[in-house]
Design a protein around this motif. Sequence first.
Motif, PDB file in Angstrom:
ATOM      1  N   ASP A   1       0.841  -1.191   0.000  1.00  0.00           N
ATOM      2  CA  ASP A   1       0.000   0.000   0.000  1.00  0.00           C
ATOM      3  C   ASP A   1       0.881   1.247   0.000  1.00  0.00           C
ATOM      4  O   ASP A   1       1.876   1.318   0.711  1.00  0.00           O
ATOM      5  CB  ASP A   1      -0.896   0.032   1.226  1.00  0.00           C
ATOM      6  N   PHE A   2       0.499   2.236  -0.798  1.00  0.00           N
ATOM      7  CA  PHE A   2       1.223   3.498  -0.866  1.00  0.00           C
ATOM      8  C   PHE A   2       0.199   4.610  -0.966  1.00  0.00           C
ATOM      9  O   PHE A   2      -0.584   4.662  -1.914  1.00  0.00           O
ATOM     10  CB  PHE A   2       2.164   3.519  -2.079  1.00  0.00           C
TER      11      PHE A   2
ATOM     12  N   ARG B   1       1.671  -4.462  -8.088  1.00  0.00           N
ATOM     13  CA  ARG B   1       2.767  -5.292  -8.628  1.00  0.00           C
ATOM     14  C   ARG B   1       3.307  -4.715  -9.943  1.00  0.00           C
ATOM     15  O   ARG B   1       4.089  -5.333 -10.625  1.00  0.00           O
ATOM     16  CB  ARG B   1       2.343  -6.740  -8.833  1.00  0.00           C
ATOM     17  N   GLN B   2       2.851  -3.537 -10.297  1.00  0.00           N
ATOM     18  CA  GLN B   2       3.270  -2.860 -11.523  1.00  0.00           C
ATOM     19  C   GLN B   2       4.664  -2.253 -11.319  1.00  0.00           C
ATOM     20  O   GLN B   2       4.986  -1.759 -10.245  1.00  0.00           O
ATOM     21  CB  GLN B   2       2.274  -1.747 -11.826  1.00  0.00           C
ATOM     22  N   ARG B   3       5.486  -2.259 -12.378  1.00  0.00           N
ATOM     23  CA  ARG B   3       6.806  -1.627 -12.305  1.00  0.00           C
ATOM     24  C   ARG B   3       6.632  -0.129 -12.544  1.00  0.00           C
ATOM     25  O   ARG B   3       5.992   0.276 -13.502  1.00  0.00           O
ATOM     26  CB  ARG B   3       7.765  -2.241 -13.315  1.00  0.00           C
ATOM     27  N   VAL B   4       7.173   0.662 -11.631  1.00  0.00           N
ATOM     28  CA  VAL B   4       7.063   2.115 -11.703  1.00  0.00           C
ATOM     29  C   VAL B   4       8.432   2.742 -11.478  1.00  0.00           C
ATOM     30  O   VAL B   4       9.336   2.113 -10.919  1.00  0.00           O
ATOM     31  CB  VAL B   4       6.057   2.668 -10.664  1.00  0.00           C
ATOM     32  N   ALA B   5       8.584   3.985 -11.913  1.00  0.00           N
ATOM     33  CA  ALA B   5       9.822   4.735 -11.701  1.00  0.00           C
ATOM     34  C   ALA B   5       9.458   6.150 -11.272  1.00  0.00           C
ATOM     35  O   ALA B   5       8.413   6.679 -11.664  1.00  0.00           O
ATOM     36  CB  ALA B   5      10.647   4.777 -12.982  1.00  0.00           C
TER      37      ALA B   5
ATOM     38  N   LEU C   1       4.476   9.589 -10.366  1.00  0.00           N
ATOM     39  CA  LEU C   1       4.412   8.260  -9.753  1.00  0.00           C
ATOM     40  C   LEU C   1       2.954   7.851  -9.541  1.00  0.00           C
ATOM     41  O   LEU C   1       2.557   6.736  -9.892  1.00  0.00           O
ATOM     42  CB  LEU C   1       5.162   8.248  -8.423  1.00  0.00           C
ATOM     43  N   LEU C   2       2.163   8.755  -8.994  1.00  0.00           N
ATOM     44  CA  LEU C   2       0.755   8.440  -8.762  1.00  0.00           C
ATOM     45  C   LEU C   2       0.027   8.140 -10.069  1.00  0.00           C
ATOM     46  O   LEU C   2      -0.823   7.252 -10.122  1.00  0.00           O
ATOM     47  CB  LEU C   2       0.073   9.591  -8.021  1.00  0.00           C
ATOM     48  N   GLU C   3       0.381   8.854 -11.120  1.00  0.00           N
ATOM     49  CA  GLU C   3      -0.227   8.591 -12.427  1.00  0.00           C
ATOM     50  C   GLU C   3       0.106   7.183 -12.913  1.00  0.00           C
ATOM     51  O   GLU C   3      -0.755   6.479 -13.450  1.00  0.00           O
ATOM     52  CB  GLU C   3       0.274   9.622 -13.438  1.00  0.00           C
ATOM     53  N   GLN C   4       1.338   6.739 -12.706  1.00  0.00           N
ATOM     54  CA  GLN C   4       1.731   5.383 -13.103  1.00  0.00           C
ATOM     55  C   GLN C   4       0.950   4.331 -12.328  1.00  0.00           C
ATOM     56  O   GLN C   4       0.729   3.218 -12.822  1.00  0.00           O
ATOM     57  CB  GLN C   4       3.233   5.174 -12.856  1.00  0.00           C
ATOM     58  N   LEU C   5       0.539   4.665 -11.113  1.00  0.00           N
ATOM     59  CA  LEU C   5      -0.219   3.725 -10.278  1.00  0.00           C
ATOM     60  C   LEU C   5      -1.712   3.778 -10.572  1.00  0.00           C
ATOM     61  O   LEU C   5      -2.502   3.083  -9.945  1.00  0.00           O
ATOM     62  CB  LEU C   5       0.031   4.025  -8.794  1.00  0.00           C
ATOM     63  N   GLY C   6      -2.112   4.636 -11.534  1.00  0.00           N
ATOM     64  CA  GLY C   6      -3.504   4.690 -11.934  1.00  0.00           C
ATOM     65  C   GLY C   6      -4.334   5.683 -11.167  1.00  0.00           C
ATOM     66  O   GLY C   6      -5.558   5.728 -11.302  1.00  0.00           O
ATOM     67  N   TYR C   7      -3.698   6.510 -10.337  1.00  0.00           N
ATOM     68  CA  TYR C   7      -4.425   7.514  -9.558  1.00  0.00           C
ATOM     69  C   TYR C   7      -4.510   8.809 -10.344  1.00  0.00           C
ATOM     70  O   TYR C   7      -3.549   9.234 -10.979  1.00  0.00           O
ATOM     71  CB  TYR C   7      -3.721   7.778  -8.226  1.00  0.00           C
ATOM     72  N   SER C   8      -5.667   9.447 -10.309  1.00  0.00           N
ATOM     73  CA  SER C   8      -5.826  10.767 -10.911  1.00  0.00           C
ATOM     74  C   SER C   8      -6.631  11.621  -9.942  1.00  0.00           C
ATOM     75  O   SER C   8      -7.245  11.113  -9.008  1.00  0.00           O
ATOM     76  CB  SER C   8      -6.534  10.679 -12.260  1.00  0.00           C
TER      77      SER C   8
END
Length: 57
Positions: free
Chosen positions: A8-9, A16-20, A46-53
């Motif tokens: 959780d972040f 489990r997605q790779r993010v940078a 980073l939040l965008e890569q995790l699907g958050y908007s």
Amino acid sequence: MPQAHQGDFLGIPATRQRVAMTGTTWHRFRKGRICEGRRGHDRAGLLEQLGYSRSSP
């Protein structure tokens, strides 16, 4: 270096997605020693890569 989102972040469950995340570190030196430091990171990216908007709950 990309890493896997494993826990959780900020309330976002692990994907489990790779993010940078990109960022910069700035240091000011006095007499050969660090006397001040600042860091900045692209948290929005980073939040965008995790699907958050902003429209996400």
